[in-house]
Design an enzyme around this catalytic site. Structure first.
Site, PDB file in Angstrom:
ATOM      1  N   CYS A   1      -3.481   1.778   9.633  1.00  0.00           N
ATOM      2  CA  CYS A   1      -4.576   0.821   9.839  1.00  0.00           C
ATOM      3  C   CYS A   1      -4.843   0.566  11.326  1.00  0.00           C
ATOM      4  O   CYS A   1      -5.894   0.022  11.664  1.00  0.00           O
ATOM      5  CB  CYS A   1      -4.295  -0.458   9.096  1.00  0.00           C
ATOM      6  SG  CYS A   1      -2.648  -1.059   9.402  1.00  0.00           S
TER       7      CYS A   1
ATOM      8  N   GLU B   1      -3.545  -8.354   4.921  1.00  0.00           N
ATOM      9  CA  GLU B   1      -3.568  -7.319   5.968  1.00  0.00           C
ATOM     10  C   GLU B   1      -4.446  -6.211   5.416  1.00  0.00           C
ATOM     11  O   GLU B   1      -4.016  -5.449   4.559  1.00  0.00           O
ATOM     12  CB  GLU B   1      -2.157  -6.778   6.218  1.00  0.00           C
ATOM     13  CG  GLU B   1      -1.177  -7.807   6.721  1.00  0.00           C
ATOM     14  CD  GLU B   1      -1.364  -8.130   8.180  1.00  0.00           C
ATOM     15  OE1 GLU B   1      -2.195  -7.479   8.844  1.00  0.00           O
ATOM     16  OE2 GLU B   1      -0.682  -9.049   8.653  1.00  0.00           O
TER      17      GLU B   1
ATOM     18  N   PRO C   1       0.827  -1.213   0.000  1.00  0.00           N
ATOM     19  CA  PRO C   1       0.000   0.000   0.000  1.00  0.00           C
ATOM     20  C   PRO C   1       0.866   1.270   0.000  1.00  0.00           C
ATOM     21  O   PRO C   1       2.091   1.195  -0.020  1.00  0.00           O
ATOM     22  CB  PRO C   1      -0.746  -0.122   1.319  1.00  0.00           C
ATOM     23  CG  PRO C   1       0.275  -0.714   2.232  1.00  0.00           C
ATOM     24  CD  PRO C   1       1.147  -1.607   1.391  1.00  0.00           C
TER      25      PRO C   1
HETATM   26  P1  NAD Z   1      -5.655  -0.533  -2.019  1.00  0.00           P
HETATM   27  O1  NAD Z   1      -6.198  -1.893  -1.739  1.00  0.00           O
HETATM   28  O2  NAD Z   1      -6.410   0.355  -2.894  1.00  0.00           O
HETATM   29  O3  NAD Z   1      -4.229  -0.676  -2.672  1.00  0.00           O
HETATM   30  C1  NAD Z   1      -3.242  -1.517  -2.088  1.00  0.00           C
HETATM   31  C2  NAD Z   1      -2.455  -2.147  -3.197  1.00  0.00           C
HETATM   32  O4  NAD Z   1      -3.323  -3.047  -3.896  1.00  0.00           O
HETATM   33  C3  NAD Z   1      -1.926  -1.167  -4.235  1.00  0.00           C
HETATM   34  O5  NAD Z   1      -0.623  -1.577  -4.600  1.00  0.00           O
HETATM   35  C4  NAD Z   1      -2.898  -1.344  -5.382  1.00  0.00           C
HETATM   36  O6  NAD Z   1      -2.349  -1.030  -6.635  1.00  0.00           O
HETATM   37  C5  NAD Z   1      -3.213  -2.813  -5.275  1.00  0.00           C
HETATM   38  N1  NAD Z   1      -4.461  -3.240  -5.904  1.00  0.00           N
HETATM   39  C6  NAD Z   1      -5.639  -2.574  -5.969  1.00  0.00           C
HETATM   40  N2  NAD Z   1      -6.562  -3.312  -6.628  1.00  0.00           N
HETATM   41  C7  NAD Z   1      -5.950  -4.479  -6.975  1.00  0.00           C
HETATM   42  C8  NAD Z   1      -6.381  -5.643  -7.659  1.00  0.00           C
HETATM   43  N3  NAD Z   1      -7.607  -5.779  -8.142  1.00  0.00           N
HETATM   44  N4  NAD Z   1      -5.485  -6.646  -7.827  1.00  0.00           N
HETATM   45  C9  NAD Z   1      -4.229  -6.548  -7.351  1.00  0.00           C
HETATM   46  N5  NAD Z   1      -3.766  -5.460  -6.701  1.00  0.00           N
HETATM   47  C10 NAD Z   1      -4.616  -4.438  -6.514  1.00  0.00           C
HETATM   48  O7  NAD Z   1      -5.333   0.087  -0.615  1.00  0.00           O
HETATM   49  P2  NAD Z   1      -4.546   1.446  -0.327  1.00  0.00           P
HETATM   50  O8  NAD Z   1      -5.550   2.511  -0.552  1.00  0.00           O
HETATM   51  O9  NAD Z   1      -3.250   1.525  -1.033  1.00  0.00           O
HETATM   52  O10 NAD Z   1      -4.151   1.284   1.193  1.00  0.00           O
HETATM   53  C11 NAD Z   1      -4.989   1.674   2.206  1.00  0.00           C
HETATM   54  C12 NAD Z   1      -5.647   0.458   2.812  1.00  0.00           C
HETATM   55  O11 NAD Z   1      -4.674  -0.482   3.282  1.00  0.00           O
HETATM   56  C13 NAD Z   1      -6.459   0.854   4.004  1.00  0.00           C
HETATM   57  O12 NAD Z   1      -7.688   0.180   4.006  1.00  0.00           O
HETATM   58  C14 NAD Z   1      -5.585   0.403   5.174  1.00  0.00           C
HETATM   59  O13 NAD Z   1      -6.255   0.179   6.349  1.00  0.00           O
HETATM   60  C15 NAD Z   1      -4.950  -0.816   4.622  1.00  0.00           C
HETATM   61  N6  NAD Z   1      -3.718  -1.111   5.353  1.00  0.00           N
HETATM   62  C16 NAD Z   1      -3.699  -2.190   6.173  1.00  0.00           C
HETATM   63  C17 NAD Z   1      -2.578  -2.499   6.926  1.00  0.00           C
HETATM   64  C18 NAD Z   1      -2.564  -3.688   7.841  1.00  0.00           C
HETATM   65  O14 NAD Z   1      -1.517  -4.026   8.353  1.00  0.00           O
HETATM   66  N7  NAD Z   1      -3.682  -4.335   8.063  1.00  0.00           N
HETATM   67  C19 NAD Z   1      -1.448  -1.701   6.808  1.00  0.00           C
HETATM   68  C20 NAD Z   1      -1.488  -0.601   5.948  1.00  0.00           C
HETATM   69  C21 NAD Z   1      -2.642  -0.331   5.215  1.00  0.00           C
END
Ligand code: NAD
Length: 475
Positions: free
Chosen positions: A285, A251, A151
Site C-alpha cells: 500500500c 488501513e 489482507p
Molecule cells: P480486500 O478488502 O478485498 O480484502 C481484505 C480483507 O477484507 C480480506 O480478509 C477479505 O476477506 C475481507 N473482506 C472483504 N469484503 C469484506 C466484507 N464485506 N466484510 C468483511 N470483510 C471483508 O483487500 P485485499 O485485496 O485483500 O487487500 C488489498 C488492499 O489492501 C489494497 O487496497 C491495499 O492497498 C490495502 N492494504 C492497505 C494497507 C495499509 O496499511 N493501508 C496494507 C496492506 C494492504
C-alpha cells in the site's frame, strides 16, 4: 513437503471449519495447495463468545503478565522461522529469503515492541479540577472483543500489526485472514494455543462477504480493525453503525506519489525505487508507484529507470537471486495487466519486459510514461508497475498529489532540506519520506488520511488506538 494446518482456532481449540471450502493457491505455480473449510455462522459466534469470555480475565492480567506472553510469542515465532517462512512464501509467492530474514523478523519484533510498550503506556493523570474534594483519575482500558480483518499482501505481518497491540492492551481478538492466504496465520495458531489463555486470540477463515461480514456485524464486537480495500472499509463503517455502534480502525489502499525535484540525487532515487516500487511485486500500500518528476531531470530519470527495470530479477520465490515473485492470483494478474494494456491503448509510452515464467501468476515489471489524468496514474494498480509523469513547477506536483483520494505514503526527493520539508509539510499523506521511501520502524506510526483510512498501526499510537479512555472521579 510443507504440512499445512487448515484448522481454525476457537476458544483455544483447533477445530475443522464447518462452512464453505476456500482453496489456497501457490501463486508461483498457479496450483492449489490446500482446501480450508470456512467458519460456519455457529463457529463465528462461538469465536466471538470465546473472545468475550477470555476478555473478562485477560483484561485483568497486569501489563507485566501480558508482556511476558507477548515476549514468549516472539521467541516461539523466531524458533519456527524456517517453517513459517516456507508456508508464507508458498501461499503468498514471496521470495523465501526476504520472508525469512525480513518479514518474519519484523513479525517477532512487533510482538516484542508491544510487550514493552504496554508496560510504558503514557502515565494516566490524576488531579483536582473542581475542588480539593473531587479527585479525577484517567484510565486507559481495553475495549473488549476486537474483530480484525487482514489482507493477503503481508498475511503474517499485517496479522501481527493487528493482534500484538490489541492483546497487549488487554483486548481479545477474532481475526480473519484473507481467504487467499490463511495458511501462515493458521500455523501461528499453535503458538497462541501454547502461550495464551484460551480465547484471547481466535482465528476464523472464510471470504469477506459471508464470514467477514458476519464477524464484523456481531453485537459483542466492540471494535473492527481492517486492512484492505476502500470498498471493504465502507462495509466496515456500515457494520459499525449497526445496532451496537463499534469503533473502527481502517488501513485502506494507497497510491504513493514520489516527487522528484531537479536537484534530486537520481542514482540514490533509482536504487531506492528498485525495492520501494517492486518489493512484493508492488503489492504494497505504500509502494512508490507514481513518480512526478521535474522537467529538468525527466529524461535522465526515465533512462535510469528503464535500465533498472531491465535489470530486475523476478521469478520462482525459492531462487536466491529473485527480487520479487508472482502476484497473488490469476485475478490480480489480469487486473494489473489490464491497467498496463489500457494505458498502452490510450497512448502512454510503456516499457515492459516479457514474462519469462511459463506457469504461475507472474507480471513482468513495467515503466509507464503517462499524463496525470491517465487511469494508471490515478488508480491503485497493486502490481510491479511504476508510472512517470513530468511537471514544471513544484506546486503542480503538490496539487496532483493532494488531489488523490488516497493519503497513505509519499516521498519527496531534493538536495535542499528546506525545499523538501516545505513540500512534505504541504502533503496530505499519513507518511512522507524525504530522500528515501518505504522504510518502516516498529516504533513509528503507520496510517493514512482521506480514503486511505485512519488510525495508526505500529508505535505507541497503535496501542492507544486499541484502548479507551475513561474518567473516574473520587468524591
Ligand atoms: P480486500 O478488502 O478485498 O480484502 C481484505 C480483507 O477484507 C480480506 O480478509 C477479505 O476477506 C475481507 N473482506 C472483504 N469484503 C469484506 C466484507 N464485506 N466484510 C468483511 N470483510 C471483508 O483487500 P485485499 O485485496 O485483500 O487487500 C488489498 C488492499 O489492501 C489494497 O487496497 C491495499 O492497498 C490495502 N492494504 C492497505 C494497507 C495499509 O496499511 N493501508 C496494507 C496492506 C494492504
Amino acid at each position: 513437503m510443507i504440512a499445512f494446518d487448515t484448522r481454525l482456532l476457537i476458544g483455544g481449540e483447533s477445530v475443522a471449519g464447518q462452512g464453505a471450502i476456500e482453496t489456497a493457491y501457490d501463486p508461483a505455480r498457479g496450483t492449489a495447495i490446500a482446501d480450508v473449510a470456512s467458519a460456519s455462522p455457529e463457529q463465528i459466534d462461538a469465536a466471538v463468545q470465546a473472545a468475550n469470555t477470555a476478555y473478562k480475565s485477560w483484561s485483568r492480567f497486569t501489563p507485566r503478565e501480558r508482556s511476558k506472553a507477548l515476549l514468549a510469542i516472539a521467541d516461539a515465532i523466531e524458533s519456527r522461522v524456517a517453517n513459517l517462512a516456507a508456508i508464507e512464501s508458498r501461499n503468498a509467492g514471496k521470495p523465501l529469503r526476504f520472508v525469512e530474514a525480513g518479514e518474519l523478523a519484523n513479525v517477532a519484533d512487533v510482538f516484542r515492541f508491544f510487550a514493552t510498550a504496554v508496560r510504558n503506556m503514557p502515565a494516566p493523570a490524576a488531579g483536582n479540577y473542581r475542588s480539593s474534594r473531587h479527585t479525577s483519575l484517567i484510565r486507559r482500558d481495553p475495549i473488549g472483543v476486537i474483530a480484525q480483518i487482514a489482507p493477503w499482501n503481508y498475511p503474517l505481518l499485517m496479522a501481527a500489526w493487528k493482534i500484538a497491540p490489541a492483546i497487549a492492551a488487554g483486548n481479545a481478538v477474532v481475526i480473519k485472514p484473507s481467504e487467499m492466504t490463511p495458511l501462515s496465520l493458521l500455523a501461528l495458531g499453535e503458538i497462541f494455543t501454547d502461550i495464551l489463555p484460551p480465547g484471547v486470540v481466535n482465528i476464523v477463515c472464510g471470504n469477506g462477504p459471508d464470514v467477514g461480514r458476519q464477524l464484523i456485524s456481531h453485537d459483542l464486537v466492540r471494535m473492527i480493525s481492517l486492512t484492505g480495500d476502500i470498498r471493504t472499509g465502507r462495509a466496515v463503517l456500515e457494520a459499525a453503525a449497526g445496532p451496537m455502534i463499534k469503533r473502527t480502525h481502517l488501513e485502506l489502499g494507497g497510491k504513493a506519489p514520489v516527487i522528484v525535484c531537479n536537484d534530486a540525487d537520481l542514482d540514490k532515487l533509482v536504487e531506492t525505487l528498485r525495492e520501494a516500487s517492486f518489493y512484493n511485486a508492488g503489492q504494497d500500500c505504500t509502494a512508490a508507484c507514481r513518480i512526478f518528476v521535474q522537467s529538468g531531470v525527466a529524461q535522465a530519470l526515465t533512462d535510469k529507470l528503464e535500465t533498472m527495470v531491465g535489470q530486475l530479477v523476478y521469478g520462482q520465490p525459492g531462487r536466491t537471486d529473485v527480487e520479487f515473485g508472482p502476484v497473488i492470483s490469476a485475478r490480480q494478474q489480469e487486473r494489473v495487466t489490464g491497467f498496463v494494456e489500457r494505458a498502452r491503448a490510450a497512448g502512454a509510452d510503456v516499457m515492459q519486459r516479457s514474462v519469462t515464467e511459463a506457469a504461475g501468476f507472474f507480471v513482468a515489471p513495467a515503466l509507464v510514461v503517462a499524463p496525470i489524468e491517465a487511469e494508471i496514474v490515478q488508480k491503485e494498480v497493486f502490481g510491479p508497475v511504476v508510472s512517470l509523469t513530468r511537471f514544471d513547477e513544484v506546486q503542480t506536483a503538490i496539487d496532483w498529489a493532494n488531489a488523490s483520494e488516497y493519503g497513505l505514503g509519499s516521498s519527496v526527493w531534493s538536495a535542499r532540506t528546506d525545499t523538501a520539508i516545505e513540500i512534505a509539510n504541504a502533503l496530505e499523506y499519513g507518511v512522507t519520506w524525504i530522500n528515501t521511501h518505504g522504510v518502516m520502524a516498529t516504533e513509528m506510526p503507520h496510517g493514512g488520511m482521506k480514503n486511505s483510512g485512519y488510525g495508526s498501526d505500529l508505535s505507541m499510537q497503535s496501542l492507544i488506538d486499541y484502548t479507551q479512555i475513561r474518567h473516574l472521579m473520587l468524591g
